[in-house]
Design a protein around this motif. Sequence first.
Motif, mmCIF file in Angstrom:
data_model
loop_
_atom_site.group_PDB
_atom_site.id
_atom_site.type_symbol
_atom_site.label_atom_id
_atom_site.label_comp_id
_atom_site.label_asym_id
_atom_site.label_seq_id
_atom_site.Cartn_x
_atom_site.Cartn_y
_atom_site.Cartn_z
ATOM 1 N N LEU A 53 -7.404 -32.891 -32.778
ATOM 2 C CA LEU A 53 -8.303 -31.756 -32.566
ATOM 3 C C LEU A 53 -7.494 -30.492 -32.290
ATOM 4 N N LEU A 54 -7.870 -29.404 -32.987
ATOM 5 C CA LEU A 54 -7.213 -28.115 -32.812
ATOM 6 C C LEU A 54 -8.298 -27.088 -32.475
ATOM 7 N N GLU A 55 -8.213 -26.527 -31.265
ATOM 8 C CA GLU A 55 -9.284 -25.651 -30.770
ATOM 9 C C GLU A 55 -9.066 -24.205 -31.240
ATOM 10 N N ARG A 56 -10.151 -23.573 -31.625
ATOM 11 C CA ARG A 56 -10.118 -22.160 -32.002
ATOM 12 C C ARG A 56 -10.323 -21.287 -30.772
ATOM 13 N N PRO A 57 -9.827 -20.087 -30.780
ATOM 14 C CA PRO A 57 -9.052 -19.432 -31.857
ATOM 15 C C PRO A 57 -7.664 -20.058 -31.980
ATOM 16 N N VAL A 58 -7.199 -20.189 -33.215
ATOM 17 C CA VAL A 58 -5.959 -20.902 -33.502
ATOM 18 C C VAL A 58 -4.803 -19.925 -33.615
ATOM 19 N N ARG A 59 -3.747 -20.226 -32.914
ATOM 20 C CA ARG A 59 -2.519 -19.444 -33.074
ATOM 21 C C ARG A 59 -1.761 -20.011 -34.269
ATOM 22 N N PRO A 60 -1.218 -19.169 -35.136
ATOM 23 C CA PRO A 60 -0.487 -19.639 -36.319
ATOM 24 C C PRO A 60 0.621 -20.629 -35.971
ATOM 25 N N ALA A 61 1.345 -20.374 -34.896
ATOM 26 C CA ALA A 61 2.449 -21.270 -34.528
ATOM 27 C C ALA A 61 1.926 -22.664 -34.192
ATOM 28 N N THR A 62 0.769 -22.708 -33.460
ATOM 29 C CA THR A 62 0.182 -24.009 -33.111
ATOM 30 C C THR A 62 -0.285 -24.741 -34.354
ATOM 31 N N LEU A 63 -0.931 -23.998 -35.277
ATOM 32 C CA LEU A 63 -1.398 -24.596 -36.518
ATOM 33 C C LEU A 63 -0.231 -25.184 -37.315
ATOM 34 N N LEU A 64 0.841 -24.384 -37.472
ATOM 35 C CA LEU A 64 2.003 -24.840 -38.224
ATOM 36 C C LEU A 64 2.643 -26.068 -37.570
#
Length: 411
Positions: free
Chosen positions: A113-124
Motif C-alpha cells: 500500500l502506498l498512501e497519497r499524496p505520493v512523493r516521487p522518491a517514495t514511489l520510485l
Amino acid sequence: MATEEKSKFRLLVFAPFGKDAALISEVLLKSGILAEAVKNPSDLAQYIRDGADAALITEEALDAQTTRVLGECIAGQPPWSDFPLIILTGGGASTPLTEIAARSRAALGNLSLLERPVRPATLLSMVRTASRARARQYEIRDHLEELQRTHLALREANDRLEFLVEQRTSVLRKLSAQLLRAQDDERRRMARELHDGLGQSLAAAQINLGLLSSNGVADSGYLVEARRLLGQAVSDIRTLSYLLHPPLLEEAGFYSAARWYIDGFSKRSNLKVNLELPDRTSRMADVVELTLFRVLQEGLMNAHRHSGSSRVDVRVENGKSTITLQLRDYGKGLSKTLLERFRNTGSGAGVGLAGMRERVTELGGQFEVKSDQSGTTLMVVLPVSGDKSSSVTDSLKNTLEPNHPAARFQA
C-alpha cells in the motif's frame, strides 16, 4: 540475475480516473522505468498473463469486479511467481474503498500500500523494490526450468540405460536358458552312457565272476569281495544314472519321479522329508515336469547341505491352470542381506537358487524365497501347459495368503 527478455522492468498502471496514470508514468519514465497505462480490468489481467512484471492500481479502481478478475489471474500464475501489486490509497481516514483493498490482500497475494499524496522518491523506491523482487522470482524460475531440463535429461538417460539393461538381461536370460537346456541334454546323455555303457560292462563283469564261481574256481575271499564291490559299483552307477536323468520322469511323470527321488534322498541323507501330493494328478508338459523335478532336487540338496534342518516339508498343489511346488525347511535360514541381494541381483545365494529361478522364469512362472531364523521356504508356481502367457501371479498370491492351506508352511 534476470533473464535477457526480463532485463527491462515493465510496470502496469491501472488508474482510470483523473490524472494519476499520466503523472505516475511521467515520474517513472524519467527514471528509466517503463510504465504502461491499462484501461480496464480485462486488459490488466491479460497483460499480467502476457508477462508484465508488476502493477500499480489506484484504490478507487479496485472495485469488486477488478478484485475478482485480478484475483483469478494471479491465482493462475505459475508456482514460482509472486506478482507484486502496489495499491495507491487515499490519504487520511478509512473509506469503503480502503476497506475493500484491505480485505482483498489474501486473494491478491504480494500487495503493498502506498498512501497519497505520493512523493516521487517514495514511489520510485517502492517500484524498484518490486522490480528487485520480481528479478529474484525470475532467477527462481530460470533455476526451476534448468532443474526440469536436467531432470528430463536424466530421465531420458535413465530410460536409455534401462532399455540397454533390459536388452542385456534378455540376452543373458536366453543364454542362461540355453545353458540349462544344454545341461539337461548333457545329463540325459551321461545318464544313458552310464547305464548303457559302463553299467552294462560292469554287469557283464559281474556275470563272468559268477560263471567263474560256478565252474569250480575256488570261491576265495578275494573273489567274494570282488563280486561284492562289483555289485556295489553296478548299484551306484544305476543310482547315479537315475539321478542325472530319471527314466521314471519321462515314463510316469513328475509325481512318480518325486516319490521315487524323495524316498531315495531320505535314505541317503537321513533327512526326513514329508511329501504332500494332490489327490488327483495328471501329466503336464515335459518341460514343466523337468523344471519341477530339478527344483525339487536342488531345493532338497540345499536344505541338506546348508540349512541344518532335520526335516523338510514338500507340498505340491494343483490349480486350474498352474502347479505349485513348495519346500519348507526349519533350519538357520538365509541372512537378510544375502536374501535382498539375491532378490535384487540374483547373486549372492549360490548358483543353485539362481539356476532354479532362471528355469522358472523361462517358463513364465513365479519363484519366491522367504527366509528367517525359523527356516526357509521356496515357492514355485508354473503354468501346467508350459505356456508363458499363462498367468501365475494370482495363484502365487493366493497360495501365500494366511488362510490358504499352504500357509502352515509359512509359520
